[in-house]
Design a protein around this motif. Structure first.
Motif, mmCIF file in Angstrom:
data_model
loop_
_atom_site.group_PDB
_atom_site.id
_atom_site.type_symbol
_atom_site.label_atom_id
_atom_site.label_comp_id
_atom_site.label_asym_id
_atom_site.label_seq_id
_atom_site.Cartn_x
_atom_site.Cartn_y
_atom_site.Cartn_z
ATOM 1 N N UNK A 179 0.849 -1.347 0.602
ATOM 2 C CA UNK A 179 -0.231 -0.195 0.094
ATOM 3 C C UNK A 179 0.716 1.062 0.053
ATOM 4 N N UNK A 180 2.344 1.300 -0.192
ATOM 5 C CA UNK A 180 2.993 2.506 -0.253
ATOM 6 C C UNK A 180 3.194 2.102 -1.659
ATOM 7 N N UNK A 181 4.143 1.981 -1.651
ATOM 8 C CA UNK A 181 5.224 1.860 -3.659
ATOM 9 C C UNK A 181 5.157 0.604 -4.202
ATOM 10 N N UNK A 182 4.271 -0.049 -4.042
ATOM 11 C CA UNK A 182 4.450 -1.568 -4.835
ATOM 12 C C UNK A 182 4.634 -1.472 -6.306
ATOM 13 N N UNK A 183 5.291 -0.716 -6.781
ATOM 14 C CA UNK A 183 5.319 -0.617 -8.118
ATOM 15 C C UNK A 183 7.153 -0.689 -8.072
ATOM 16 N N UNK A 184 7.520 -0.381 -7.339
ATOM 17 C CA UNK A 184 8.703 -0.303 -6.552
ATOM 18 C C UNK A 184 9.515 -1.566 -6.024
ATOM 19 N N UNK A 185 11.212 -1.965 -6.612
ATOM 20 C CA UNK A 185 11.569 -3.179 -5.764
ATOM 21 C C UNK A 185 11.532 -2.948 -4.480
ATOM 22 N N UNK A 186 12.324 -3.701 -4.133
ATOM 23 C CA UNK A 186 14.001 -3.070 -2.608
ATOM 24 C C UNK A 186 14.617 -2.026 -3.045
ATOM 25 N N UNK A 187 15.397 -2.816 -3.938
ATOM 26 C CA UNK A 187 16.305 -2.429 -4.852
ATOM 27 C C UNK A 187 15.955 -0.330 -5.411
ATOM 28 N N UNK A 188 15.079 -0.319 -5.433
ATOM 29 C CA UNK A 188 13.887 1.146 -6.330
ATOM 30 C C UNK A 188 14.264 1.596 -5.059
ATOM 31 N N UNK A 189 13.524 1.373 -3.751
ATOM 32 C CA UNK A 189 13.191 1.816 -3.202
ATOM 33 C C UNK A 189 14.259 2.182 -2.411
ATOM 34 N N UNK A 190 15.479 1.578 -2.272
ATOM 35 C CA UNK A 190 16.607 2.098 -1.432
ATOM 36 C C UNK A 190 17.458 3.393 -2.393
ATOM 37 N N UNK A 191 17.138 3.113 -3.349
ATOM 38 C CA UNK A 191 17.936 4.335 -4.876
ATOM 39 C C UNK A 191 17.649 4.950 -4.407
ATOM 40 N N UNK A 192 15.935 5.314 -4.468
ATOM 41 C CA UNK A 192 15.292 6.640 -4.312
ATOM 42 C C UNK A 192 15.731 7.155 -2.757
ATOM 43 N N UNK A 193 15.679 6.583 -1.623
ATOM 44 C CA UNK A 193 16.415 6.938 -1.128
ATOM 45 C C UNK A 193 17.695 7.132 -0.386
ATOM 46 N N UNK A 194 18.712 6.729 -1.159
ATOM 47 C CA UNK A 194 19.897 7.011 -1.503
ATOM 48 C C UNK A 194 20.505 8.835 -2.482
ATOM 49 N N UNK A 195 19.112 8.154 -2.847
ATOM 50 C CA UNK A 195 19.093 9.854 -3.326
ATOM 51 C C UNK A 195 19.098 11.455 -3.027
ATOM 52 N N UNK A 196 17.429 10.555 -2.621
ATOM 53 C CA UNK A 196 16.887 12.096 -1.962
ATOM 54 C C UNK A 196 17.816 12.592 -0.290
ATOM 55 N N UNK A 197 18.058 11.167 1.030
ATOM 56 C CA UNK A 197 18.661 11.366 1.784
ATOM 57 C C UNK A 197 20.382 11.802 1.572
ATOM 58 N N UNK A 198 20.577 10.786 1.156
ATOM 59 C CA UNK A 198 22.451 10.571 0.102
ATOM 60 C C UNK A 198 22.984 9.719 1.438
ATOM 61 N N UNK A 199 22.069 8.328 1.803
ATOM 62 C CA UNK A 199 22.347 7.856 2.605
ATOM 63 C C UNK A 199 23.007 6.142 1.765
ATOM 64 N N UNK A 200 24.017 5.307 2.388
ATOM 65 C CA UNK A 200 24.577 4.157 1.811
ATOM 66 C C UNK A 200 23.977 2.847 1.676
ATOM 67 N N UNK A 201 23.671 3.341 2.792
ATOM 68 C CA UNK A 201 23.281 1.993 3.730
ATOM 69 C C UNK A 201 22.067 1.731 4.012
ATOM 70 N N UNK A 202 20.781 0.601 3.645
ATOM 71 C CA UNK A 202 19.822 1.128 4.298
ATOM 72 C C UNK A 202 19.616 0.315 5.405
ATOM 73 N N UNK A 203 19.553 -0.653 6.584
ATOM 74 C CA UNK A 203 18.590 -1.760 7.600
ATOM 75 C C UNK A 203 17.358 -1.507 7.440
ATOM 76 N N UNK A 204 17.084 -3.099 6.989
ATOM 77 C CA UNK A 204 15.990 -3.155 6.898
ATOM 78 C C UNK A 204 15.035 -4.146 7.722
ATOM 79 N N UNK A 205 14.556 -3.615 8.864
ATOM 80 C CA UNK A 205 14.500 -4.610 10.230
ATOM 81 C C UNK A 205 13.031 -5.066 9.965
ATOM 82 N N UNK A 206 12.666 -6.187 10.119
ATOM 83 C CA UNK A 206 11.310 -6.364 9.582
ATOM 84 C C UNK A 206 10.276 -6.680 9.432
ATOM 85 N N UNK A 207 9.743 -5.459 11.203
ATOM 86 C CA UNK A 207 8.392 -5.550 11.568
ATOM 87 C C UNK A 207 8.468 -4.028 12.199
ATOM 88 N N UNK A 208 7.871 -3.646 12.419
ATOM 89 C CA UNK A 208 7.716 -2.625 13.912
ATOM 90 C C UNK A 208 6.846 -2.769 14.801
#
Ligand code: KQY
Length: 368
Positions: A179-208
């Motif tokens: 229900x957020x960005x179904x059209x994007x893969x994990x890698x594509x989401x990481x790329x958007x985050x990298x481009x907009x926040x200048x991060x190089x590493x995303x740590x994925x916790x399974x759940x909140x």
């Protein structure tokens, strides 16, 4: 307003950590009667307490509807609080406001993410959300800050935490939710985050946290306290529905490294409760088709991790719980240079979030 069509990273901008110096904090006045009980009056009192606690450390701007302007202005009666008229659909400026980015040349800009009320018509919390969608731009325009717009990329500020040194923490439950960005893969989401926040590493916790109505925002579960060190909401009780979530998050955090190659130090914060809304509290919320229903049998996602770091202060929720004082001591030990101020958070929790979700820090520009 200036809208830029490059990306923050390409322009030399990055999202600083929350402990970096701030010019102010933003809040939005709560009033929606299908989210806040009794027409928002108890939440407004709680909100005033949060705003005044922050104002001891730095300026606060509170955005408020025309209908509530006079009331908010009268109640926020301290010099460090500015009140501006702005329409919105609710008060969650962490999620609807911009993510501020800075460069090393004294400039501040903002990323205005797309917003769909935590899931749109697939589990979202209310409709419509068009006014919330405008909040990011309106804040940037008031601040004369240029805007990067991610049309079609949905993100809430509460779903990310950064260390300001290239690492971002989030949850799969939220960012990989269909229900957020179904059209994007994990890698594509990481790329958007990298481009907009200048991060190089995303740590994925399974759940909140269990029953977090945002689909597991990380800001209610795990946050940075300094580079290389995180604070994780925690229970040792296998009967607690959060137990498997905490175990899974710990496993990821203990087996990963950050953008600088560091192994993380994980501090634990006990989870209060179990906390539930009373039948009377639920009865005070207007029942509206399409809005989040309130039910006294549903365990609330209360968390001491949902605090805000301000200049010299930590503004954290208390819950009238035996763990309030231990939580305060943990925060004070983790932030020895800050004064920990606890503010009653139950009324905020009844609306589905807490202090971090209801605030947005604006980092101070600096020159290197
Ligand atoms: O926790 C948040 N970041 C937002 C919660 C929204 C709840 C709306 N009822």
């Amino acid at each position: 307003m200036t809208t830029l069509h490059s990306t923050p990273r390409a322009d030399g901008f990055y999202m600083p950590a929350e402990w970096a110096p701030q010019t102010q904090a933003w809040m939005i006045w709560p009033e929606r009667p299908d989210n806040w009980r009794l027409g928002g009056k108890p939440a407004q009192a709680a909100h005033v307490a949060v705003a005044k606690a922050i104002a001891r450390f730095e300026p606060v701007t509170v955005a408020v509807s025309a209908a509530q302007y006079e009331n908010a202005r009268a109640r926020l009666d301290v010099p460090n609080i500015r009140v501006v008229e702005m329409s919105s659909d609710d008060a969650w400026v962490r999620d609807t406001g911009p993510t501020f980015v800075i460069n090393n040349d004294g400039q501040v800009r903002g990323v205005h993410w797309d917003f769909n009320a935590w899931g749109g018509f697939d589990g979202g919390l209310y409709a419509p959300w068009n006014r919330d969608c405008q909040v990011g731009s309106k804040i940037l325009e008031i601040e004369r800050a240029a805007r990067y717009r991610t049309e079609g990329f949905v993100l809430e500020g509460g779903s990310i935490h950064v260390d300001g040194e290239g690492t971002l923490i989030t949850t799969e439950e939220c960012l990989l939710n269909r229900n957020r960005n179904a059209h994007l893969s994990r890698e594509e989401i990481e790329a958007v985050l990298g481009a907009h926040l200048a991060v190089d590493k995303v740590i994925w916790l399974p759940d909140g946290l269990f029953n977090d109505e945002t689909d597991g925002h990380v800001d209610n579960f795990c946050c940075y306290v300094r580079p290389g060190e995180v604070l994780l909401a925690w229970t040792d009780d296998p009967q607690n529905p959060n137990y498997p979530r905490c175990q899974a998050a710990l496993k990821v955090l203990e087996t990963t490294t950050d953008a600088k190659g560091r192994t993380l130090v994980v501090h634990k914060m006990p989870i209060p409760g179990p906390l539930y809304a009373t039948a009377e509290e639920c009865a005070g919320v207007d029942a509206v088709e399409g809005s989040q229903e309130r039910n006294p049998s549903v365990r609330l996602a209360g968390s001491y991790v949902n605090f805000l770091i301000v200049n010299g202060g930590i503004i954290a929720p208390s819950f009238d719980d035996p763990l309030d004082e231990p939580a305060r001591e943990i925060l004070q030990a983790l932030f020895p240079q800050h004064e920990v101020v606890m503010v009653p958070g139950r009324e905020l929790l009844l609306g589905g979030g807490n202090i971090h979700c209801l605030t947005q820090q604006q980092p101070a520009p600096h020159k290197e």
